[in-house]
Design an enzyme around this catalytic site. Structure first.
Site, PDB file in Angstrom:
ATOM      1  N   GLU A  11     -19.552 -35.580  -3.600  1.00  0.00           N
ATOM      2  CA  GLU A  11     -18.983 -34.758  -2.534  1.00  0.00           C
ATOM      3  C   GLU A  11     -17.726 -35.454  -1.995  1.00  0.00           C
ATOM      4  OE1 GLU A  11     -21.391 -34.363   1.054  1.00  0.00           O
ATOM      5  OE2 GLU A  11     -20.915 -32.218   1.098  1.00  0.00           O
ATOM      6  N   GLU A  20     -30.790 -29.668   5.411  1.00  0.00           N
ATOM      7  CA  GLU A  20     -29.573 -28.933   5.015  1.00  0.00           C
ATOM      8  C   GLU A  20     -28.544 -29.998   4.656  1.00  0.00           C
ATOM      9  OE1 GLU A  20     -29.237 -25.599   4.939  1.00  0.00           O
ATOM     10  OE2 GLU A  20     -31.254 -25.257   5.683  1.00  0.00           O
ATOM     11  N   VAL A  26     -28.430 -39.640   3.852  1.00  0.00           N
ATOM     12  CA  VAL A  26     -29.127 -39.815   5.140  1.00  0.00           C
ATOM     13  C   VAL A  26     -30.347 -38.891   5.198  1.00  0.00           C
ATOM     14  CG1 VAL A  26     -28.934 -39.550   7.637  1.00  0.00           C
ATOM     15  CG2 VAL A  26     -27.058 -40.601   6.369  1.00  0.00           C
ATOM     16  N   GLY A  27     -30.179 -37.679   4.689  1.00  0.00           N
ATOM     17  CA  GLY A  27     -31.297 -36.734   4.688  1.00  0.00           C
ATOM     18  C   GLY A  27     -32.499 -37.289   3.949  1.00  0.00           C
ATOM     19  N   GLY A  45     -26.832 -32.756   7.360  1.00  0.00           N
ATOM     20  CA  GLY A  45     -25.952 -33.901   7.167  1.00  0.00           C
ATOM     21  C   GLY A  45     -25.905 -34.255   5.695  1.00  0.00           C
ATOM     22  N   SER A  46     -25.558 -35.496   5.421  1.00  0.00           N
ATOM     23  CA  SER A  46     -25.381 -35.906   4.030  1.00  0.00           C
ATOM     24  C   SER A  46     -26.736 -36.051   3.326  1.00  0.00           C
ATOM     25  CB  SER A  46     -24.627 -37.234   3.983  1.00  0.00           C
ATOM     26  OG  SER A  46     -25.398 -38.228   4.602  1.00  0.00           O
ATOM     27  N   LYS A  70     -29.901 -34.409  18.802  1.00  0.00           N
ATOM     28  CA  LYS A  70     -29.058 -35.602  18.710  1.00  0.00           C
ATOM     29  C   LYS A  70     -27.815 -35.192  17.933  1.00  0.00           C
ATOM     30  CE  LYS A  70     -28.628 -39.342  15.947  1.00  0.00           C
ATOM     31  NZ  LYS A  70     -27.197 -39.586  16.132  1.00  0.00           N
ATOM     32  N   CYS A  73     -19.801 -28.181   4.107  1.00  0.00           N
ATOM     33  CA  CYS A  73     -20.834 -28.423   3.086  1.00  0.00           C
ATOM     34  C   CYS A  73     -20.723 -27.460   1.922  1.00  0.00           C
ATOM     35  CB  CYS A  73     -22.212 -28.320   3.726  1.00  0.00           C
ATOM     36  SG  CYS A  73     -22.480 -26.735   4.552  1.00  0.00           S
TER      37      CYS A  73
HETATM   38  P1  NAP Z   1     -24.268 -37.899   8.073  1.00  0.00           P
HETATM   39  O1  NAP Z   1     -23.509 -39.148   7.989  1.00  0.00           O
HETATM   40  O2  NAP Z   1     -25.401 -37.707   7.165  1.00  0.00           O
HETATM   41  O3  NAP Z   1     -24.747 -37.788   9.592  1.00  0.00           O
HETATM   42  C1  NAP Z   1     -25.381 -36.626  10.097  1.00  0.00           C
HETATM   43  C2  NAP Z   1     -26.095 -36.966  11.380  1.00  0.00           C
HETATM   44  O4  NAP Z   1     -27.182 -37.814  11.073  1.00  0.00           O
HETATM   45  C3  NAP Z   1     -25.240 -37.716  12.391  1.00  0.00           C
HETATM   46  O5  NAP Z   1     -25.545 -37.221  13.670  1.00  0.00           O
HETATM   47  C4  NAP Z   1     -25.703 -39.141  12.216  1.00  0.00           C
HETATM   48  O6  NAP Z   1     -25.511 -39.934  13.364  1.00  0.00           O
HETATM   49  C5  NAP Z   1     -27.178 -38.920  11.965  1.00  0.00           C
HETATM   50  N1  NAP Z   1     -27.889 -40.028  11.342  1.00  0.00           N
HETATM   51  C6  NAP Z   1     -27.443 -40.881  10.393  1.00  0.00           C
HETATM   52  N2  NAP Z   1     -28.414 -41.761  10.065  1.00  0.00           N
HETATM   53  C7  NAP Z   1     -29.501 -41.458  10.817  1.00  0.00           C
HETATM   54  C8  NAP Z   1     -30.802 -41.992  10.948  1.00  0.00           C
HETATM   55  N3  NAP Z   1     -31.211 -43.025  10.212  1.00  0.00           N
HETATM   56  N4  NAP Z   1     -31.642 -41.447  11.836  1.00  0.00           N
HETATM   57  C9  NAP Z   1     -31.255 -40.401  12.583  1.00  0.00           C
HETATM   58  N5  NAP Z   1     -30.017 -39.846  12.518  1.00  0.00           N
HETATM   59  C10 NAP Z   1     -29.153 -40.354  11.636  1.00  0.00           C
HETATM   60  O7  NAP Z   1     -23.313 -36.624   7.877  1.00  0.00           O
HETATM   61  P2  NAP Z   1     -21.901 -36.332   8.512  1.00  0.00           P
HETATM   62  O8  NAP Z   1     -20.893 -37.254   7.917  1.00  0.00           O
HETATM   63  O9  NAP Z   1     -22.004 -36.230   9.986  1.00  0.00           O
HETATM   64  O10 NAP Z   1     -21.665 -34.844   7.963  1.00  0.00           O
HETATM   65  C11 NAP Z   1     -21.206 -34.563   6.695  1.00  0.00           C
HETATM   66  C12 NAP Z   1     -22.347 -34.232   5.747  1.00  0.00           C
HETATM   67  O11 NAP Z   1     -23.125 -33.154   6.253  1.00  0.00           O
HETATM   68  C13 NAP Z   1     -21.834 -33.765   4.391  1.00  0.00           C
HETATM   69  O12 NAP Z   1     -22.589 -34.367   3.384  1.00  0.00           O
HETATM   70  C14 NAP Z   1     -22.079 -32.266   4.433  1.00  0.00           C
HETATM   71  O13 NAP Z   1     -22.204 -31.668   3.171  1.00  0.00           O
HETATM   72  C15 NAP Z   1     -23.328 -32.186   5.230  1.00  0.00           C
HETATM   73  N6  NAP Z   1     -23.484 -30.850   5.820  1.00  0.00           N
HETATM   74  C16 NAP Z   1     -24.443 -30.021   5.308  1.00  0.00           C
HETATM   75  C17 NAP Z   1     -24.559 -28.727   5.821  1.00  0.00           C
HETATM   76  C18 NAP Z   1     -25.579 -27.751   5.287  1.00  0.00           C
HETATM   77  O14 NAP Z   1     -25.843 -26.750   5.944  1.00  0.00           O
HETATM   78  N7  NAP Z   1     -26.156 -27.970   4.125  1.00  0.00           N
HETATM   79  C19 NAP Z   1     -23.719 -28.304   6.860  1.00  0.00           C
HETATM   80  C20 NAP Z   1     -22.773 -29.197   7.328  1.00  0.00           C
HETATM   81  C21 NAP Z   1     -22.658 -30.466   6.815  1.00  0.00           C
HETATM   82  P3  NAP Z   1     -24.728 -41.356  13.248  1.00  0.00           P
HETATM   83  O15 NAP Z   1     -23.313 -41.004  13.009  1.00  0.00           O
HETATM   84  O16 NAP Z   1     -25.005 -42.048  14.513  1.00  0.00           O
HETATM   85  O17 NAP Z   1     -25.299 -42.101  12.064  1.00  0.00           O
END
Ligand code: NAP
Length: 494
Positions: free
Chosen positions: A390, A262, A244-245, A240-241, A187, A296
């Protein structure tokens, strides 16, 4: 017919209608929606994308579940060949995929191209892992016993990925999950769905059997919980964030599913006084401003020891002001648009809070449309929001430390623990501090934004758990079974 994932070696085919990829077929959404996929640089509609609804998610679950037995039993060399073909396909389509990410995610060319090439590299490493997946012969517990630790795939793995590195972060998950014999549902982020679907096109061309990989873009409020909760899914691998994680990990824990997380970071770079401030500024600028800071592992807290502070700040401002902000279609652009233009309000809020508590704005702090200029804040302290939260934008904070111990304390004063870096030529100090820096990845004399195909990447604390890369991913995507066989009679206790 538009929307098929057939070979898209040129630029144009990506800029059209994209269908879902379920059970080896390109299918229109059933109960979802068709969404305008907009270019963040100019707001134009670059493609129409089918976003899955619950019925579509159900089809993907059924397909992945049905395909799991046969794929798990597929010989390693067959899996290896498919992954190698996918790597070659990825490279053959590199220009088109690069153009797609420039348009869909506002990636500058150097970043998008690097992401495609990096993805091809990961596919090759994963291909090699197919034949290396082995268990262990254990010491027998008694006469006539054969005892082994055997690795087997989990079944259906769900991958949820963010927008910032929409290709490589998905490949990092699915390449190893498939290599280990799992089937996969991806997804992708609704901000970058076409890139997720382009990955399916690569695997289709590589000859992956139907149902082994299914790509279903969709809104999390529609299909997120349903996919995470479904009992057919045995592992959720999420990037992701942290917020949400955490919510996904809690849901998955209710059914005792395996999870890998992650998550976010607030990554420190320590600059000790023996290190050349100009060289340190080069390292810091790349870590802080690559992909507009939407990384990230972005260098977001820079802790400078003693007298090096002012020369370092001057050099960093000079580097920041030399970066071209503009349309990512232009070759020399370094800072492209934020994927969510309205994000400037959040960034401004953090900066205003810091300024009101004594920080100084050395450069940047300005935005126009989706562009936010590279920003350097000095004299940042732990009382400020920006020290802890962040930003995920092109802003970095600089702060002073009187000595290495104070630098270490500032480094560890954070709930995140993703990546950290230390610049010094004092090897003894480097080693002792490196061991005490609270992060999943610590780099000495390099940037915080470093990735290695076979290295274990991942965080500690609020940055998550699980490790991605090479054999570490293979361990994550398999379960270990203790298997014994008694050869000959065994006397029971009674
Ligand atoms: P996000 O808002 O947490 O969303 C990530 C993904 O999760 C999106 O596809 C989102 O889809 C989905 N999602 C959200 N709520 C969900 C739920 N309840 N059930 C299933 N899926 C859900 O993060 P982002 O804004 O896309 O990305 C930025 C974040 O990612 C930053 O915090 C960054 O640090 C982190 N990141 C971490 C790494 C690592 O390797 N550690 C790498 C890259 C990025 P929807 O938009 O539809 O909610």
């Amino acid at each position: 017919m538009p929307g098929r994932g057939e070979t898209m070696r040129g630029q144009q085919p990506y800029f059209r209608e994209h269908l879902l990829y379920i059970n080896g077929e390109w299918v229109p959404q059933t109960d979802g929606e068709v969404m305008e996929d907009r270019n963040p640089a100019d707001g134009s509609v670059m493609a129409m994308v089918h976003m899955g609804g619950r019925q579509d998610a159900e089809k993907a679950l059924a397909a992945a579940y049905a395909a799991r037995g046969k794929w798990a039993a597929t010989a390693p060399d067959v899996r290896e060949r498919i992954l190698l073909r996918a790597a070659n396909e990825m490279e053959a389509r590199a220009e088109g995929l690069t153009q797609l990410m420039i348009a869909e995610s506002g990636s500058a060319r150097y970043k998008a191209w690097g992401e495609v090439m990096g993805s091809a590299g990961i596919l090759r490493v994963a291909a090699g892992e197919c034949r290396r997946l082995h268990g262990e012969v254990l010491q027998p517990g008694g006469a006539g016993q054969m005892s082994m630790a055997v690795r087997s795939p989990l079944g259906v793995v769900l991958g949820i990925t963010p927008f910032n590195y929409p290709m490589i972060l998905a490949i990092k998950k699915l390449a190893y999950a498939l290599a280990a014999g799992n089937t996969f549902i991806l997804k992708p982020s609704p901000l970058t769905p076409a890139t997720g679907l382009a990955i399916a096109g690569v695997f289709e061309a590589a000859g992956l059997p139907s149902g082994v990989l299914n790509v279903v873009p969709g809104r999390s409020e529609v299909i997120g919980d349903m996919l995470v909760d479904d009992p057919r899914v045995r592992m959720v691998t999420f990037t992701g964030s942290s917020a949400v994680g955490r919510s996904i990990a809690v849901r998955a824990a209710r059914d005792l599913k395996k999870v890998a997380m992650e998550l976010g970071g607030k990554n420190p770079l320590i600059v000790l006084k023996d290190f050349d401030p100009v060289q340190a500024a080069d390292i810091a600028a790349y870590g802080a401003f690559c992909h507009q800071g939407q990384v990230c592992m972005a260098t977001s807290r820079i802790i400078v020891e003693g007298d090096g502070y002012q020369p370092f700040c001057d050099a960093l401002v000079c580097r920041a002001e030399g970066l071209k902000v503009g349309d990512p279609r232009e070759e020399d652009t370094i800072i492209g648009p934020l994927i969510q233009p309205e994000k400037w309000k959040f960034i401004d809020g953090q900066i205003e809070d810091a300024l009101s508590k004594g920080a100084k704005l050395l450069t940047g702090g300005r935005h126009e449309g989706p562009w936010y200029w590279p920003t350097v804040l000095a004299d940042v302290t732990p009382e400020m929001r920006i020290f802890h939260e962040e930003t995920f934008g092109p802003v970095t904070s600089v702060m002073r430390a009187k000595d290495p111990e104070e630098a270490l304390a500032l480094c560890n004063d954070n709930e995140y623990g993703l990546s950290a870096a230390l610049l010094t030529h004092n090897l003894e100090l480097a080693w002792s501090m490196g061991l005490r820096m609270e992060a999943g990845m610590v780099h000495i004399n390099d940037t915080t934004f470093l990735s290695g195909t076979t290295a274990p990447s991942g965080g500690v604390k609020f940055s998550g758990f699980g490790r991605e890369g090479g054999r570490y991913s293979m361990e994550d995507f398999t379960e270990l079974k203790w298997l014994t066989m008694q050869v000959g009679p065994k006397k029971m206790p009674f």
